[in-house]
Design an enzyme around this catalytic site. Structure first.
Site, PDB file in Angstrom:
ATOM      1  N   VAL A  21     -11.028   4.231  -7.480  1.00 38.27           N
ATOM      2  CA  VAL A  21      -9.596   4.560  -7.368  1.00 38.27           C
ATOM      3  C   VAL A  21      -8.921   4.565  -8.392  1.00 38.27           C
ATOM      4  O   VAL A  21      -9.067   3.561  -9.420  1.00 38.27           O
ATOM      5  CB  VAL A  21      -9.099   3.668  -6.154  1.00 38.27           C
ATOM      6  CG1 VAL A  21      -7.772   4.174  -6.003  1.00 38.27           C
ATOM      7  CG2 VAL A  21      -9.973   3.920  -4.716  1.00 38.27           C
ATOM      8  N   ASP A  22      -8.067   5.542  -8.955  1.00 29.54           N
ATOM      9  CA  ASP A  22      -7.144   5.413 -10.202  1.00 29.54           C
ATOM     10  C   ASP A  22      -7.840   5.242 -11.328  1.00 29.54           C
ATOM     11  O   ASP A  22      -7.265   4.958 -12.316  1.00 29.54           O
ATOM     12  CB  ASP A  22      -6.433   4.354 -10.098  1.00 29.54           C
ATOM     13  CG  ASP A  22      -5.022   4.558  -9.119  1.00 29.54           C
ATOM     14  OD1 ASP A  22      -4.802   5.693  -8.967  1.00 29.54           O
ATOM     15  OD2 ASP A  22      -4.490   3.291  -8.960  1.00 29.54           O
ATOM     16  N   HIS A  87     -16.563   7.694  -2.327  1.00 28.79           N
ATOM     17  CA  HIS A  87     -18.180   8.146  -2.098  1.00 28.79           C
ATOM     18  C   HIS A  87     -18.425   8.302  -0.578  1.00 28.79           C
ATOM     19  O   HIS A  87     -19.546   9.033  -0.568  1.00 28.79           O
ATOM     20  CB  HIS A  87     -18.870   6.955  -2.556  1.00 28.79           C
ATOM     21  CG  HIS A  87     -18.511   5.502  -2.241  1.00 28.79           C
ATOM     22  ND1 HIS A  87     -17.586   4.844  -3.262  1.00 28.79           N
ATOM     23  CD2 HIS A  87     -18.534   4.808  -0.943  1.00 28.79           C
ATOM     24  CE1 HIS A  87     -17.253   3.804  -2.511  1.00 28.79           C
ATOM     25  NE2 HIS A  87     -17.836   3.880  -1.229  1.00 28.79           N
ATOM     26  N   LYS A 138      -9.795   7.685 -20.066  1.00 30.16           N
ATOM     27  CA  LYS A 138      -8.625   6.862 -20.471  1.00 30.16           C
ATOM     28  C   LYS A 138      -8.588   6.140 -22.164  1.00 30.16           C
ATOM     29  O   LYS A 138      -8.293   5.251 -22.356  1.00 30.16           O
ATOM     30  CB  LYS A 138      -7.940   5.838 -19.647  1.00 30.16           C
ATOM     31  CG  LYS A 138      -7.835   6.426 -18.087  1.00 30.16           C
ATOM     32  CD  LYS A 138      -7.171   5.425 -17.288  1.00 30.16           C
ATOM     33  CE  LYS A 138      -7.044   5.870 -15.772  1.00 30.16           C
ATOM     34  NZ  LYS A 138      -6.246   5.092 -14.856  1.00 30.16           N
ATOM     35  N   ASP A 140      -7.242   7.153 -24.440  1.00 29.49           N
ATOM     36  CA  ASP A 140      -5.841   7.459 -25.179  1.00 29.49           C
ATOM     37  C   ASP A 140      -4.978   6.057 -24.712  1.00 29.49           C
ATOM     38  O   ASP A 140      -4.298   5.892 -25.601  1.00 29.49           O
ATOM     39  CB  ASP A 140      -5.070   8.601 -24.310  1.00 29.49           C
ATOM     40  CG  ASP A 140      -4.892   8.605 -22.983  1.00 29.49           C
ATOM     41  OD1 ASP A 140      -4.043   8.316 -22.372  1.00 29.49           O
ATOM     42  OD2 ASP A 140      -6.141   8.477 -22.306  1.00 29.49           O
TER      43      ASP A 140
END
Lengths: 600, 108
Positions: A21-22, A87, A138, A140
């Protein structure tokens, strides 16, 4: 979804996006979709049931700057991405002995590393034998990273400072070592020599678009090189798997299906698994939802089409779909004579997952075949027995089954419900029902419940048991001769606690231990070798009923001894075993059945 | 009314031994109505029933050693399966399936 060009022999690979998640699964897909949406021509990019199709020329366009590094000529017509909210959804993409998915992208937040759900996803992937690559998302967020929008990772990394490169490498190796713990060797994708043995890690940023090109190019390249045979396009009848069963206004019950092989036409006879048996019906309509921007109004925006080629996500409307089973296979039957064969095939496949056995185990109810399969295998991994695994709401029968189990072993007398509800008007008193929407959470709950019950039971029964003990009244340590008797004793074997009744060597009742004291402090228990003072309540007097130097035993009830020997053999010490034998000898005189049939 | 067909299966030489769900007991008390109380080798006292198959073919008395099948759904009751004769008890003792002392103790 129209691949009218029949010369193409490869179908598009089905790519599943998984991750914690996330960690940016959907953002990444949005980026792929977003960039393609900008560059697309209307109608070419289709947003379907949880599945988006990315045509090959868009991949080529995106991967353009990489041409020099990774030269590829695309033969596949594109990629079919399936976004999974978790999933659980993915587990519905099942197919005998594996998965419908050809390849998976596991999205991982590079700054956080593998999380619980990621690890679980890997386990499911391994179980279903799906190759995967890792999108280390991510990038960045790395301190000092200079973002360059929408350029390939290889170009972007060149522009970074040296310390940033080192930092990134450290993070990647963090992932590598975590994967090594799970038994996979992995490496950053541009350093891999053999893609069949190594899991590729692609650093990307879904936010800025860096690395997305690399990811797509790698996906396309890998699938068409290594999965070519799998992607051979079959012209025959369609094979697919049901993702979801829904009720649509105006259409009645419909099923969302991923077709992985063959061609599905309108008016085809299809055969699929239902809750109460096999369903055979005719396709009334095939629908493809319009592109992304219109999805909110999906009621009006299903585009009917007449036929669809493999690797597609479609909605099928047909009669008698109310009882269709999510996760069940679906086949097109080309002629009547083969119905029986398909029927058997589906029945067998479903039987593998739905199970019932007459053992003490938990009851499992799930909403679809895929989730049930995932739950069953996860529970089997944990070594938790299952009495009943089935699909559908919790019925009276499930409750009865659970209560039968509860009578024999209380810890398993539960119903684990995954995304299903209780039917109305059922009395569930005394039965614990665990609801959860997340597989691993549900499994944790089950484990916790079983442990809790076991612990509680053990504590409760063990503490109330009267354990065997043997004591000797020490001569010269009689402090009070009666009411209550206070004497110094030595524990010869076993254990004594307050409230234990005592008997003499001839089996006659002496009284009950009131208190145990050592150096003026009262004790909860006295074990072998301890010399303590005890007070005994009862109509006895030292010198008349009991003498100094006498040996006393605890008066263990028959049932308590049975429970002790059968349930807690590990807590019987050697000295206690001797005491048990002596007590049995004493008690046999009164009760010939005492301690009979016990393995000591 | 024709007499019940007495032709039974050939009496086997073998002494039946307790299997899973069976145990050897000593008859403690006759209750009448084909019911009796037995003391079992697993340390429990059970209410036993003489099934129709054995009824009027094997006669029980207090102190007899019998083989019983425990009801799986109600373990405090059982069916009589077989009555051991004296020589059979001797064989069981020799084979260490039961011990003479326990039997004597149960007989009281």
């Amino acid at each position: 979804m129209k691949i009218s060009n029949s010369e193409r022999r490869l179908r598009q690979p089905i790519v599943v996006v998984l991750g914690h998640v996330d960690h940016g699964k959907t953002t990444l897909l949005d980026k792929i979709r977003g960039t393609t949406v900008v560059k697309k021509e209307p109608g070419e990019m289709t947003q379907e049931v949880g599945a988006s199709f990315v045509p090959s020329y868009i991949i080529e366009k995106l991967a353009e700057p990489l041409k020099k590094v990774i030269p590829i000529k695309l033969q596949i017509p594109g990629l079919l991405f399936i976004d999974t909210p978790g999933h659980e959804y993915f587990s519905n993409l099942r197919r005998r002995g594996g998965s419908v998915a050809d390849i998976a992208i596991l999205v991982v937040d590079i700054t956080e590393g593998l999380q619980k759900q990621s690890i679980e996803s890997i386990q499911i992937l391994r179980e279903r034998k799906v190759p995967f690559l890792i999108a280390a998302n991510k990038i960045d967020k790395i301190p000092g990273w200079k973002s360059n929008n929408d350029i390939p990772f290889l170009a972007s990394i060149e522009k970074q400072r040296n310390d940033v490169k080192v930092y990134l490498d450290n993070l990647v190796y963090n992932l590598v070592s975590q994967l090594a713990n799970l038994g996979f060797s992995s490496e950053r994708y541009d350093r891999i020599k053999d893609f069949t043995k190594t899991v590729a890690i692609v650093p990307v940023s879904a936010k800025t678009g860096e690395g997305v090109a690399d990811l797509l190019a790698l996906l396309a390249g890998l699938t068409q090189r290594y999965l070519e045979t799998r992607l051979k396009f079959a012209e025959g009848p369609a094979k697919g798997v049901i993702l979801e069963v829904k009720e649509d206004p105006g259409l009645g019950h419909t099923i969302d299906v991923i077709i992985y092989d063959g061609v599905l036409k309108k008016n085809d006879t299809i055969i699929l698994g239902g809750i109460n048996g096999i369903i055979i019906t005719k396709v009334r309509g095939i629908f493809v939802p319009r592109p992304l921007q219109d999805m909110k109004l999906s009621k009006y925006d299903l585009t009917p089409i007449d036929e669809v080629y493999a690797a597609a996500g479609v909605k099928i409307s047909a009669p008698n779909l109310e009882e269709a089973l999510a996760g069940s296979p679906i086949y097109v039957v080309e002629d009547e004579s083969k119905v029986e064969r398909y029927k058997q095939q589906i029945e067998e496949e479903i039987k593998e997952v739905r199970l019932y056995s007459d053992i003490d185990g938990i009851i499992l109810k799930a909403d679809s075949l895929g989730t049930l399969e995932a739950l069953v295998s996860a529970l089997q991994r944990e070594g938790i027995p299952i009495r009943l695994a089935d699909i559908g709401p919790i019925s009276k029968r499930d409750v009865i089954e659970a209560s039968i189990v509860a009578q024999r072993s209380k810890e398993y007398g539960i119903i684990a419900a995954f995304r299903v509800k209780l039917l109305q008007g059922i009395d569930t008193s005394g039965i614990k029902i665990l609801y959860n929407e997340i597989i691993y959470q549900l499994i944790e709950d089950i484990k916790k419940h079983i442990n809790d019950v076991r612990e509680a039971e053990k504590r409760r029964t063990f503490d109330t048991l009267i354990l065997p003990g043997k004591i000797k009244i020490l001569p010269g340590y009689v402090f009070r001769r009666s009411d209550p008797v206070v004497v110094g004793i030595e524990v010869i074997g076993g254990i004594i606690r307050p409230k234990y009744p005592l008997i003499k060597e001839d089996g006659r009742r002496v009284g009950e231990v009131l208190q145990i004291q050592d150096n003026k402090k009262s004790l909860e228990r006295a074990t072998k070798g301890m010399e303590v003072a005890i007070s005994i309540k009862g109509n006895i007097m030292i010198g008349r009923h009991v003498n100094e130097g006498d040996v006393l035993y605890t008066d263990v009830p028959k049932e308590d001894l049975e429970i002790l020997v059968n349930k807690y053999p590990s807590s019987i010490t050697d000295d206690m075993r001797e005491v048990i034998k002596e007590i049995i000898r004493i008690k046999r005189k009164e009760d010939p059945l005492y301690g009979l049939g016990l393995q000591i | 009314m024709p007499k019940k067909d007495r032709a039974q299966e050939a009496p086997s030489r073998d002494v039946p031994r307790p299997e899973e769900g069976q145990t050897i007991c000593v008859v403690k008390k006759m209750l009448g109505g084909d019911h009796l109380i037995v003391l079992c080798m697993d340390g429990k006292e059970r209410l036993a029933r003489i099934p129709g198959k054995i009824r009027k073919k094997m006669w029980m008395r207090e102190g007899d050693v019998v083989l019983v099948g425990i009801w799986d759904f109600q373990p405090n009751r059982c069916d009589i399966l077989y009555k051991y004769g004296n020589d059979e008890i001797k064989r069981l003792v020799n084979e260490n399936i039961i011990s003479r002392e326990v039997i004597d103790q149960l007989r009281g």
